[in-house]
Design an enzyme around this catalytic site. Structure first.
Site, PDB file in Angstrom:
ATOM      1  N   PRO A   2      30.801  14.080  41.912  1.00 37.81           N
ATOM      2  CA  PRO A   2      30.447  12.753  41.620  1.00 37.81           C
ATOM      3  C   PRO A   2      28.975  12.616  41.560  1.00 37.81           C
ATOM      4  O   PRO A   2      28.190  13.302  42.172  1.00 37.81           O
ATOM      5  CB  PRO A   2      30.981  12.001  42.806  1.00 37.81           C
ATOM      6  N   GLU A   3      28.626  11.665  40.815  1.00 38.11           N
ATOM      7  CA  GLU A   3      27.228  11.270  40.736  1.00 38.11           C
ATOM      8  C   GLU A   3      26.992  10.216  41.801  1.00 38.11           C
ATOM      9  O   GLU A   3      27.888   9.908  42.583  1.00 38.11           O
ATOM     10  CB  GLU A   3      26.947  10.686  39.346  1.00 38.11           C
ATOM     11  N   LYS A  58      23.184  12.321  45.602  1.00 37.79           N
ATOM     12  CA  LYS A  58      24.610  12.632  45.595  1.00 37.79           C
ATOM     13  C   LYS A  58      25.088  13.134  46.954  1.00 37.79           C
ATOM     14  O   LYS A  58      26.185  13.668  47.065  1.00 37.79           O
ATOM     15  CB  LYS A  58      24.902  13.686  44.510  1.00 37.79           C
ATOM     16  N   ARG A 109      38.233  22.217  43.289  1.00 38.33           N
ATOM     17  CA  ARG A 109      37.541  23.448  42.932  1.00 38.33           C
ATOM     18  C   ARG A 109      36.849  24.134  44.104  1.00 38.33           C
ATOM     19  O   ARG A 109      36.278  25.206  43.933  1.00 38.33           O
ATOM     20  CB  ARG A 109      36.535  23.170  41.803  1.00 38.33           C
ATOM     21  N   ARG A 254      24.553  21.124  28.991  1.00 41.81           N
ATOM     22  CA  ARG A 254      25.673  20.247  29.354  1.00 41.81           C
ATOM     23  C   ARG A 254      25.972  19.325  28.180  1.00 41.81           C
ATOM     24  O   ARG A 254      25.075  18.937  27.439  1.00 41.81           O
ATOM     25  CB  ARG A 254      25.319  19.387  30.579  1.00 41.81           C
TER      26      ARG A 254
END
Length: 267
Positions: A2-3, A58, A109, A254
């Site tokens: 997440p940002e 973050k 992950r 990206r």
DNA sequence: TAGTCTGTTAGACA
DNA sequence: CTGTCTAACAGACT
């Protein structure tokens, strides 16, 4: 993860669920999450009442009543949820809080991090020392000063030492709002562009935090999640502003989503 | 099937 | 300084 926005949502949720309450049970579901030998200290800290949940960029900081600080970083897929089971799918750590239920750090992950610091050593934590100001504390002069002309603006914004909390999604969304082309270089912004950028960043985060507030952060990649973004993950869809077709391309390694029709600045 | 993505970041390298 | 590649990791997609 997440940002900034998603970490902020988790922070607010934890305040609601956990602050002032202690846990009676802790389950370490994934040994890789914990540094060897830290397991006991971690369990003890988790059983303390939460004094305050804080955030920088973050990173999430859980200040416990004993003076220990639990630092979470969610990387790509981490989140903290509240439920009634100690071991849901992808759970890596869970603790049972009186009056709230099982809080679970889930992380498909397994790239997320957790470390245990104390109030005293928090200032020496490297990511914190190297982190730039929050978007709401950025000035035009500061930002222009640390962004060299030939650098991609995107790379600069994703650099956490320049601004804290900006992630890949935010870049696509901010560029759409500002009508910037994906590959715009810092040197191509004029005075007015810098001013708009500095103004828009905190607004964007504020709005997306409001939209994202819920008990569980849903990621777009997870099926059935509504897409609250204007261009991100909308390849081949129509731009809501001009009707152009949203495209995507790699910038700085990206993917950036953008509307080629109305995002021309720096093209 | 193998290759290529993914809301992150630290470190190696050219 | 800057960009690019890799490695952590797991799973979905082409």
């Amino acid at each position: 993860m997440p940002e900034l926005a998603e970490v902020e949502v988790v922070r607010r949720n934890l305040s609601r669920w956990w602050r002032g309450r202690s846990a009676d049970r802790v389950c370490i579901l994934d040994e890789k999450l914990v540094e060897s030998g830290e397991s006991d200290a971690l369990q003890a800290a988790l059983k303390e009442p939460l004094k305050k949940a804080g955030r920088r960029g973050k990173y999430l900081f859980c200040h416990m009543a004993c003076g220990q600080v639990l630092v979470f970083h969610f990387r790509m897929t981490g989140k903290i949820v509240c439920g009634d089971k100690p071991d849901p799918k992808y759970g890596r750590l869970s603790w049972h809080v009186d009056g709230a239920g099982w809080l679970v750090f889930k992380d498909q992950r397994r790239l997320g991090h957790l470390c245990l610091l104390s109030e005293e050593t928090l200032d020496d934590y490297r990511p914190l020392k190297e982190m730039g100001p929050e978007p709401e504390d950025i000035s035009v002069d500061y930002l222009r000063g640390v962004c060299s002309d030939r650098r991609l603006l995107k790379t600069a914004l994703l650099d956490q030492s320049i601004v804290a909390g900006v992630g890949n999604i935010a870049v696509s969304e901010l560029y759409w709002r500002l009508r910037f082309a994906p590959e715009i270089k810092c040197g191509q912004l004029d005075e007015e562009d810098w001013r708009r950028l500095v103004e828009e960043m905190p607004l964007y985060f504020e709005e997306i935090i409001e939209k994202s507030m819920s008990d569980e952060i849903l990621y777009i990649e997870e099926g059935g999640t509504p897409n609250d973004f204007q261009v991100y993950a909308r390849f081949d869809e129509l731009c809501s502003r001009c009707g152009g077709t949203v495209d995507k391309r790699k910038v700085g390694g990206r993917t950036t989503y953008y509307c080629p029709e109305c995002q021309r600045k720096g093209a």
